[in-house]
Design an enzyme around this catalytic site. Structure first.
Site, PDB file in Angstrom:
ATOM      1  N   ARG A  15      21.519  63.712  29.633  1.00 54.07           N
ATOM      2  CA  ARG A  15      21.201  62.469  28.929  1.00 54.07           C
ATOM      3  C   ARG A  15      22.311  61.419  29.003  1.00 54.07           C
ATOM      4  NH1 ARG A  15      19.505  63.499  23.117  1.00 54.07           N
ATOM      5  NH2 ARG A  15      20.166  65.672  23.314  1.00 54.07           N
ATOM      6  N   ARG A 436      62.774  15.947  45.211  1.00 55.48           N
ATOM      7  CA  ARG A 436      61.421  15.441  45.404  1.00 55.48           C
ATOM      8  C   ARG A 436      61.554  14.104  46.115  1.00 55.48           C
ATOM      9  NH1 ARG A 436      61.417  14.418  39.038  1.00 55.48           N
ATOM     10  NH2 ARG A 436      62.241  12.302  39.067  1.00 55.48           N
TER      11      ARG A 436
END
Ligand code: UD1
Ligand code: CA
Length: 451
Positions: A15, A436
């Protein structure tokens, strides 16, 4: 007196509808059979025999203890047949306790009283069940047990009996061996019922004793996923109750999951929906806010974990604030007064006192000093596609937002890194490092127009 324990674990558990054998289905992350083995070991038996069948090798592999003797039941011909398989291993003297591999929460006290009564007589653990359907019924005459009748073999009157057989019993070995030889399978299910030894004991004029269980959870067997989930909740409630008795405030004990072991200090608060796994140690005045998941970690005094945080194999100091939505991965070590904010991921890194990493960062394989501020969106690029590299950020550094630190790299004490920089070389202490392209504005530029 020598004690043998036989655990019946051969059933397939149809089950459950699972490839995993029933006794390996997890309750709070641990296989059902593991609970029964632990309960067995707690009374120091001279031998522990497990009767396995379905999924045999998987079951054996899950418990590689040298204290366990394994016996295979090739065909599941009934509980009596299962115990018969173990008999060749069982000593002649002493008694045998029979447990079920799918009844996980059997407790030590019950086991102990069964063993005491089972030295000279067969003793059966029974329970008064409001709805006894499906269980073997205890048939008594003048209060004395006469026999056990399986549901399928019950007549109308017997079906009304509410005292049921839990399946757990204990008997002296010489009697048990004799009774098992006399079992037959003349019943509705054509099985060898272990329960028939009750009738055989009466035939031999030996009184059958009983012990009654007072706690239903402790004798409940698991047959389906629903029963497994129901037992999980019972188990979690028991665990939560224990923590609350130690003084932990749990906002809703029906909404906590402890799949391992939580040790907590004084005045700990746990809000709803939290999951704890493995070994978790919480200091005094720790707060774990809603829906956090903590596994194998240590959290220091006065630290607060804000909602939806995920913490694995990490050590967190005192007075820290983590989350909401923080992710601490294995090898994270935070000292005191560290703030880790939303959508920050830390892995295999040490972060020292009073450092803040408050928004949207990834810090991996790094050593971060004291009083550092790591701005929103700054990350360590620790992986080059093949290897991992370390990052060192010394004390009092300020890392501007959206910086990429390409490891291996070192940022010197007190340095400031300008926002948006991609840093590929070590930055000197005390200085501003900018990496940057310069900002330019193109005058007279016009927006493109649709053709
Ligand atoms: C059994 C009892 C019943 C009791 C009930 C409690 C018998 C005949 N009946 O019924 O009185 O009320 O348990 O739950 O004993 N197993 C094996 N090999 C087998 C059959 C079973 O190892 O051939 C194991 C199962 O894995 C399980 C346990 O024995 O752990 C019980 O088996 P199960 O089929 O659930 O027994 P029931 O028929 O429900
Ligand atoms: Ca059953």
């Amino acid at each position: 007196m020598s004690l043998s324990i036989v655990i019946l674990a051969a059933g397939k558990g149809t089950r459950m509808r699972s490839d995993l054998p029933k006794v390996l289905q997890p309750l709070a992350h641990k296989p059902l059979l593991g609970y029964v083995i632990n309960a067995s070991m707690s009374v120091n038996p001279s031998q522990l025999v497990i009767v396995y069948g379905y999924g045999g090798n998987l079951v054996k592999k899950a418990f590689p203890s040298e204290h366990i003797q394994w016996v295979e039941q090739k065909e599941q011909l009934g509980t009596g047949h299962a115990v018969q398989q173990a008999i060749p291993l069982i000593k002649d003297e002493g008694c045998t306790l029979i447990l079920y591999g799918d009844v996980p929460l059997i407790d030590q006290e019950t086991i102990q009283s069964l063993i005491k009564k089972g030295q000279k007589n067969l003793v059966v653990l029974t329970y008064q069940k409001e709805n006894p359907k499906g269980y073997g019924r205890i048939v008594r005459k003048d209060d004395r047990i006469q026999k056990i009748v399986e549901e399928k073999d019950c007549d109308a009157l017997q079906k009304n009996i509410k005292e049921i057989n839990t399946g757990i019993m204990c008997a002296p070995n010489h009697l048990l061996k004799n009774w098992l030889k006399r079992l037959n399978n003349q019943n509705v299910q054509k099985e060898y019922y272990l329960t028939d030894i009750v009738g055989l004991s009466i035939e031999d004029n030996i009184e059958v004793l009983s012990e009654s269980a007072d706690n239903e959870v402790s004798i409940t067997g698991i047959n389906s996923k629903f029963e497994l989930a129901t037992m999980e909740r019972s188990y979690q409630l028991m665990t939560a109750k224990k923590l609350m008795e130690e003084g932990v405030t749990i906002i809703d004990p029906s909404r906590i999951d402890i799949r391992g072991e939580v040790t907590a200090g004084q005045d700990v608060l746990i809000d709803v929906g939290c999951i704890f796994e493995g070994k978790v140690i919480l200091g005094n005045h720790v707060k774990i806010a809603a829906y956090s998941h903590v596994k194998d970690s240590v959290i220091g005094d006065h630290t607060s974990i804000e909602p939806y945080s995920h913490i694995v194999q990490s050590v967190i100091g005192e007075n820290c604030r983590i989350g909401p939505f923080a992710r601490l991965r294995p090898g994270t070590k935070l000292q005191n007064k560290v703030h880790i904010g939303n959508f920050v991921e830390i892995k295999n890194s040490e972060v020292n006192n009073e450092t803040n990493i408050n928004h949207l960062s990834y810090v991996g394989d790094s050593l971060v000093g004291k009083s550092v501020n790591i701005g929103a969106g700054a990350i360590t690029c620790n992986y080059d596609g093949a290897n991992k590299h370390p990052t060192t950020i010394e004390d009092d550094v300020f890392i501007g937002s959206n910086t990429a630190l390409v490891a291996p790299i070192k940022i010197g004490k007190g340095a400031t890194i300008a926002a948006g920089s991609t840093i590929t070389k070590d930055a000197p202490p005390g200085e501003l490092t900018v990496s940057r392209s310069k900002q330019t504005s193109i005058s007279g530029w016009t927006k493109p127009t649709k053709k």
